[in-house]
Motif scaffolding. Structure first.
Motif, PDB file in Angstrom:
ATOM      1  N   ARG A 209       6.315  25.616  36.054  1.00  0.00           N
ATOM      2  CA  ARG A 209       6.566  23.510  36.025  1.00  0.00           C
ATOM      3  C   ARG A 209       5.383  24.153  34.658  1.00  0.00           C
ATOM      4  NH1 ARG A 209       6.497  23.019  41.219  1.00  0.00           N
ATOM      5  NH2 ARG A 209       6.682  24.237  42.670  1.00  0.00           N
ATOM      6  N   SER A 210       5.181  24.723  33.678  1.00  0.00           N
ATOM      7  CA  SER A 210       5.226  24.366  32.179  1.00  0.00           C
ATOM      8  C   SER A 210       5.318  23.047  31.553  1.00  0.00           C
ATOM      9  CB  SER A 210       5.019  24.966  31.234  1.00  0.00           C
ATOM     10  OG  SER A 210       4.357  26.624  31.839  1.00  0.00           O
ATOM     11  N   SER A 211       5.499  22.257  31.015  1.00  0.00           N
ATOM     12  CA  SER A 211       5.368  21.565  29.670  1.00  0.00           C
ATOM     13  C   SER A 211       4.976  21.211  28.650  1.00  0.00           C
ATOM     14  CB  SER A 211       5.204  19.994  31.014  1.00  0.00           C
ATOM     15  OG  SER A 211       4.075  20.013  30.624  1.00  0.00           O
ATOM     16  N   ASP A 212       4.348  22.399  28.144  1.00  0.00           N
ATOM     17  CA  ASP A 212       3.401  21.792  26.861  1.00  0.00           C
ATOM     18  C   ASP A 212       3.836  23.557  26.736  1.00  0.00           C
ATOM     19  OD1 ASP A 212       2.885  22.402  24.814  1.00  0.00           O
ATOM     20  OD2 ASP A 212       0.462  22.260  25.147  1.00  0.00           O
ATOM     21  N   PHE A 213       4.995  24.129  25.334  1.00  0.00           N
ATOM     22  CA  PHE A 213       5.140  24.856  24.823  1.00  0.00           C
ATOM     23  C   PHE A 213       4.589  25.553  23.369  1.00  0.00           C
ATOM     24  CE2 PHE A 213       8.696  23.636  28.237  1.00  0.00           C
ATOM     25  CZ  PHE A 213       7.862  24.680  29.172  1.00  0.00           C
ATOM     26  N   SER A 214       3.965  24.657  22.708  1.00  0.00           N
ATOM     27  CA  SER A 214       3.414  24.303  21.820  1.00  0.00           C
ATOM     28  C   SER A 214       2.716  25.808  21.644  1.00  0.00           C
ATOM     29  CB  SER A 214       2.420  23.779  21.404  1.00  0.00           C
ATOM     30  OG  SER A 214       1.277  23.444  22.602  1.00  0.00           O
ATOM     31  N   ALA A 215       2.327  26.454  21.787  1.00  0.00           N
ATOM     32  CA  ALA A 215       1.740  27.682  21.929  1.00  0.00           C
ATOM     33  C   ALA A 215       2.466  29.120  21.701  1.00  0.00           C
ATOM     34  CB  ALA A 215       0.748  28.588  22.441  1.00  0.00           C
ATOM     35  N   ILE A 216       3.471  29.090  22.852  1.00  0.00           N
ATOM     36  CA  ILE A 216       4.843  29.819  23.061  1.00  0.00           C
ATOM     37  C   ILE A 216       5.904  30.105  21.505  1.00  0.00           C
ATOM     38  CG2 ILE A 216       6.734  30.698  24.023  1.00  0.00           C
ATOM     39  CD1 ILE A 216       5.255  29.823  26.639  1.00  0.00           C
ATOM     40  N   LEU A 217       6.667  28.352  21.345  1.00  0.00           N
ATOM     41  CA  LEU A 217       7.195  28.068  20.179  1.00  0.00           C
ATOM     42  C   LEU A 217       6.327  28.536  18.975  1.00  0.00           C
ATOM     43  CD1 LEU A 217       8.270  25.005  21.738  1.00  0.00           C
ATOM     44  CD2 LEU A 217       9.924  27.614  21.528  1.00  0.00           C
ATOM     45  N   THR A 218       5.139  28.162  18.605  1.00  0.00           N
ATOM     46  CA  THR A 218       4.421  29.049  17.050  1.00  0.00           C
ATOM     47  C   THR A 218       4.881  30.470  17.086  1.00  0.00           C
ATOM     48  OG1 THR A 218       3.160  26.709  17.215  1.00  0.00           O
ATOM     49  CG2 THR A 218       2.133  28.321  16.112  1.00  0.00           C
ATOM     50  N   ALA A 219       4.401  30.791  18.075  1.00  0.00           N
ATOM     51  CA  ALA A 219       4.495  32.139  17.624  1.00  0.00           C
ATOM     52  C   ALA A 219       5.766  32.865  17.561  1.00  0.00           C
ATOM     53  CB  ALA A 219       3.517  33.073  19.449  1.00  0.00           C
ATOM     54  N   ILE A 220       6.685  32.656  18.159  1.00  0.00           N
ATOM     55  CA  ILE A 220       8.343  32.371  18.234  1.00  0.00           C
ATOM     56  C   ILE A 220       8.609  32.835  16.908  1.00  0.00           C
ATOM     57  CG2 ILE A 220      10.801  31.688  19.055  1.00  0.00           C
ATOM     58  CD1 ILE A 220       9.559  32.135  21.566  1.00  0.00           C
ATOM     59  N   LYS A 221       8.245  31.538  16.424  1.00  0.00           N
ATOM     60  CA  LYS A 221       8.770  30.515  15.226  1.00  0.00           C
ATOM     61  C   LYS A 221       8.290  32.182  14.113  1.00  0.00           C
ATOM     62  CE  LYS A 221       8.423  26.769  11.334  1.00  0.00           C
ATOM     63  NZ  LYS A 221       7.345  25.321  11.551  1.00  0.00           N
ATOM     64  N   ALA A 222       7.320  32.269  13.936  1.00  0.00           N
ATOM     65  CA  ALA A 222       6.816  33.094  12.719  1.00  0.00           C
ATOM     66  C   ALA A 222       7.895  34.404  12.719  1.00  0.00           C
ATOM     67  CB  ALA A 222       5.228  34.028  13.340  1.00  0.00           C
ATOM     68  N   GLN A 223       8.146  34.882  13.689  1.00  0.00           N
ATOM     69  CA  GLN A 223       9.582  35.564  14.394  1.00  0.00           C
ATOM     70  C   GLN A 223      10.857  35.142  13.867  1.00  0.00           C
ATOM     71  OE1 GLN A 223       8.201  38.827  15.664  1.00  0.00           O
ATOM     72  NE2 GLN A 223       6.162  37.849  15.599  1.00  0.00           N
ATOM     73  N   GLN A 224      11.012  34.381  13.209  1.00  0.00           N
ATOM     74  CA  GLN A 224      12.473  33.461  12.532  1.00  0.00           C
ATOM     75  C   GLN A 224      13.595  34.224  13.825  1.00  0.00           C
ATOM     76  OE1 GLN A 224      11.825  34.764   8.744  1.00  0.00           O
ATOM     77  NE2 GLN A 224      11.086  33.376   7.757  1.00  0.00           N
ATOM     78  N   PRO A 225      13.636  33.552  14.363  1.00  0.00           N
ATOM     79  CA  PRO A 225      14.744  34.308  15.595  1.00  0.00           C
ATOM     80  C   PRO A 225      16.136  32.997  15.506  1.00  0.00           C
ATOM     81  CG  PRO A 225      13.450  32.788  16.683  1.00  0.00           C
ATOM     82  CD  PRO A 225      12.721  33.170  16.011  1.00  0.00           C
ATOM     83  N   LEU A 247       8.022  21.607  15.853  1.00  0.00           N
ATOM     84  CA  LEU A 247       7.575  22.218  15.050  1.00  0.00           C
ATOM     85  C   LEU A 247       8.179  22.240  13.955  1.00  0.00           C
ATOM     86  CD1 LEU A 247       6.124  24.434  17.738  1.00  0.00           C
ATOM     87  CD2 LEU A 247       4.534  23.409  16.593  1.00  0.00           C
ATOM     88  N   GLY A 248       9.844  22.169  13.656  1.00  0.00           N
ATOM     89  CA  GLY A 248       9.949  22.480  12.579  1.00  0.00           C
ATOM     90  C   GLY A 248      10.692  23.634  12.865  1.00  0.00           C
ATOM     91  N   LEU A 249      11.491  24.357  14.519  1.00  0.00           N
ATOM     92  CA  LEU A 249      12.347  25.432  14.374  1.00  0.00           C
ATOM     93  C   LEU A 249      13.458  24.982  14.949  1.00  0.00           C
ATOM     94  CD1 LEU A 249      11.909  28.608  15.144  1.00  0.00           C
ATOM     95  CD2 LEU A 249      10.705  27.417  18.091  1.00  0.00           C
ATOM     96  N   GLY A 250      13.981  25.748  14.380  1.00  0.00           N
ATOM     97  CA  GLY A 250      15.708  24.794  14.104  1.00  0.00           C
ATOM     98  C   GLY A 250      16.478  26.157  14.697  1.00  0.00           C
ATOM     99  N   ALA A 251      15.863  27.060  15.193  1.00  0.00           N
ATOM    100  CA  ALA A 251      16.976  27.982  16.128  1.00  0.00           C
ATOM    101  C   ALA A 251      17.270  27.081  17.139  1.00  0.00           C
ATOM    102  CB  ALA A 251      15.555  28.556  16.605  1.00  0.00           C
ATOM    103  N   GLY A 252      18.599  28.234  17.456  1.00  0.00           N
ATOM    104  CA  GLY A 252      19.545  27.891  18.395  1.00  0.00           C
ATOM    105  C   GLY A 252      18.976  28.359  19.819  1.00  0.00           C
ATOM    106  N   MET A 253      19.679  27.901  20.272  1.00  0.00           N
ATOM    107  CA  MET A 253      18.999  27.516  21.843  1.00  0.00           C
ATOM    108  C   MET A 253      20.074  28.381  23.332  1.00  0.00           C
ATOM    109  SD  MET A 253      17.748  25.158  25.318  1.00  0.00           S
ATOM    110  CE  MET A 253      15.476  25.589  24.663  1.00  0.00           C
ATOM    111  N   LEU A 254      19.880  29.261  23.962  1.00  0.00           N
ATOM    112  CA  LEU A 254      21.388  30.273  24.729  1.00  0.00           C
ATOM    113  C   LEU A 254      20.423  29.820  26.251  1.00  0.00           C
ATOM    114  CD1 LEU A 254      21.685  33.071  22.728  1.00  0.00           C
ATOM    115  CD2 LEU A 254      22.701  31.239  22.204  1.00  0.00           C
ATOM    116  N   GLY A 255      21.222  30.082  27.363  1.00  0.00           N
ATOM    117  CA  GLY A 255      20.666  30.349  28.595  1.00  0.00           C
ATOM    118  C   GLY A 255      21.826  30.715  29.587  1.00  0.00           C
ATOM    119  N   GLY A 256      21.383  30.286  31.311  1.00  0.00           N
ATOM    120  CA  GLY A 256      22.516  30.288  32.307  1.00  0.00           C
ATOM    121  C   GLY A 256      22.837  29.736  32.704  1.00  0.00           C
ATOM    122  N   ASP A 257      23.570  29.524  33.891  1.00  0.00           N
ATOM    123  CA  ASP A 257      23.721  28.343  34.062  1.00  0.00           C
ATOM    124  C   ASP A 257      22.792  27.083  34.969  1.00  0.00           C
ATOM    125  OD1 ASP A 257      23.031  30.385  35.865  1.00  0.00           O
ATOM    126  OD2 ASP A 257      23.492  29.543  37.799  1.00  0.00           O
TER     127      ASP A 257
END
Length: 386
Positions: A209-225, A247-257
């Motif tokens: 039910r989350s809608s704010d992912f800014s903290a998570i994405l900021t941590a991920i951005k540092a990992q350069q995925p 956030l300027g995170l240009g990574a792709g997105m993957l997922g299932g159905d």
């Protein structure tokens, strides 16, 4: 005063007509098919599409006027809303059990379907899910539990292999929503990605039910995925895409159905680039060689004034599959037709050939790979799983 001959004739005629009507009713049986989906809440769009697909199948069956057990069958869809919540799903399942439905299509989400499956098993009611991928769903040993989509292991393997071998991605971050579905498919993707040569550079969790992912994405951005795998639904992935852009995170997105839905783009608010999102889902529904898919889409538009979603086809197939097992058994009694359902081989559904293994899983599932391009989902390739 004696009644006139005309009055006697009218009474005789009325009695005869009443007898004919009673006889017709006695020759008809109502077959109730339960359907449970999230028709409210964050997943309401796909839940309502699920219901519509099932209803279209019921309408078609009633036009066919099938005879089962020597009586004409009138099918009725009993749709229940669980809002994607396990507790509401269990309550909906109990309601269908109490109503003595003859079969169930659903539930749509793993978190709702898994606890509900025990209730259906105890009541002896066959359950065919059009969308649940979690291994635990069919891993409980219930004879009443089936699915017509590929499991998490197949989906995770397909998207990981495509990402590494075709898209040349190597570094992956994973975000899952802690649900049965989201966590399960994330685990399978992680194992498959490492197996085919990828590296997991970060692992984060959110609520479904989350809608704010800014903290998570900021941590991920540092990992350069190269890409973020989303273990969850489009209701999470869409807003995440929007915040990735902010956030300027240009990574792709993957997922299932769970993210393979055009609703993803609406929730992303224009933030998704062409060929940024890649997902895998069951079936080869782009194949229209026999025109059946074209006819389905036409009938769906005429009935509901909108285009179907992926889940619409699967719920349609699930209803028709239950009816086919009843027809082969010549009985709508769950105890009688359940063995026929379990022995289903090469049923020609809209979503592909359907056969079940001993657990109720789909044998030799096909997986379609998609991206999103020019504002719509676009089919890339189809993979045949062993």
């Amino acid at each position: 005063m004696k009644p006139s001959s005309s009055r006697i004739a009218k009474r005789v005629l009325a009695s005869a007509l009443a007898g004919l009507a009673f006889g017709a009713l006695a020759q008809e049986q109502t077959i109730r098919i339960g359907l449970v989906a999230p028709m409210s809440g964050a997943l309401a769009v796909s839940g309502k599409a699920n219901q519509k697909g099932g209803q279209l199948a019921v309408d078609e069956l009633n036009r066919q006027q099938l005879r089962i057990g020597g009586r004409r069958a009138r099918f009725e869809l009993m749709a229940e809303d669980d809002a994607g919540d396990p507790k509401q799903g269990t309550a909906a399942a109990q309601k269908l059990v109490d109503a003595r439905v003859h079969g169930v299509v659903g539930h749509q989400t793993s978190g709702s379907a898994i606890p509900a499956s025990r209730l259906y098993s105890e009541a002896g009611i066959p359950q065919v899910s059009p969308s649940v991928t979690a291994p635990r769903y069919t891993g409980q040993g219930f004879k009443t539990t089936f699915r017509i989509v590929a499991g998490d292991a197949s989906i995770g393997d397909a998207i990981a292999t495509h990402a590494v071998q075709r898209l040349r991605m190597k570094r992956f971050a994973i975000v899952d929503d802690r649900s049965s579905y989201g966590h399960g498919i994330a685990e399978e993707f992680a194992k498959a990605a490492v197996r085919v040569g990828g590296t997991i550079v970060g692992r984060e969790h959110a609520s479904d039910r989350s809608s704010d992912f800014s903290a998570i994405l900021t941590a991920i951005k540092a990992q350069q995925p190269d890409a973020i795998f989303v273990g969850g639904m489009y209701a999470m992935a869409g807003p995440m895409l929007r915040q990735m852009k902010q956030l300027g995170l240009g990574a792709g997105m993957l997922g299932g159905d769970g993210i393979c839905d055009n609703e993803l783009l609406r929730l992303a608010g224009g933030a998704a680039r062409d060929d940024q999102v890649f997902c895998a889902a069951s079936g080869e529904i782009e194949d229209d060689r026999e025109g059946r898919l074209r006819d389905f889409r036409k009938a769906y538009r005429q009935r509901f004034d909108m285009d179907p979603e992926l889940v619409s086809l699967y719920s349609y197939d699930a209803v028709k599959l239950l009816a086919d097992a009843m027809r082969r058994a010549d009985s709508a009694n769950p105890e009688t037709y359940l063995p026929f359902l379990a022995r289903t081989r090469d049923y020609a559904g809209l979503t592909g050939r359907i056969s079940f293994d001993a657990k109720g899983d789909l044998l030799h599932p096909q997986l379609a790979l998609y991206t999103f391009r020019h504002g719509v989902r676009a089919h890339l390739a189809t993979v045949q799983m062993p």
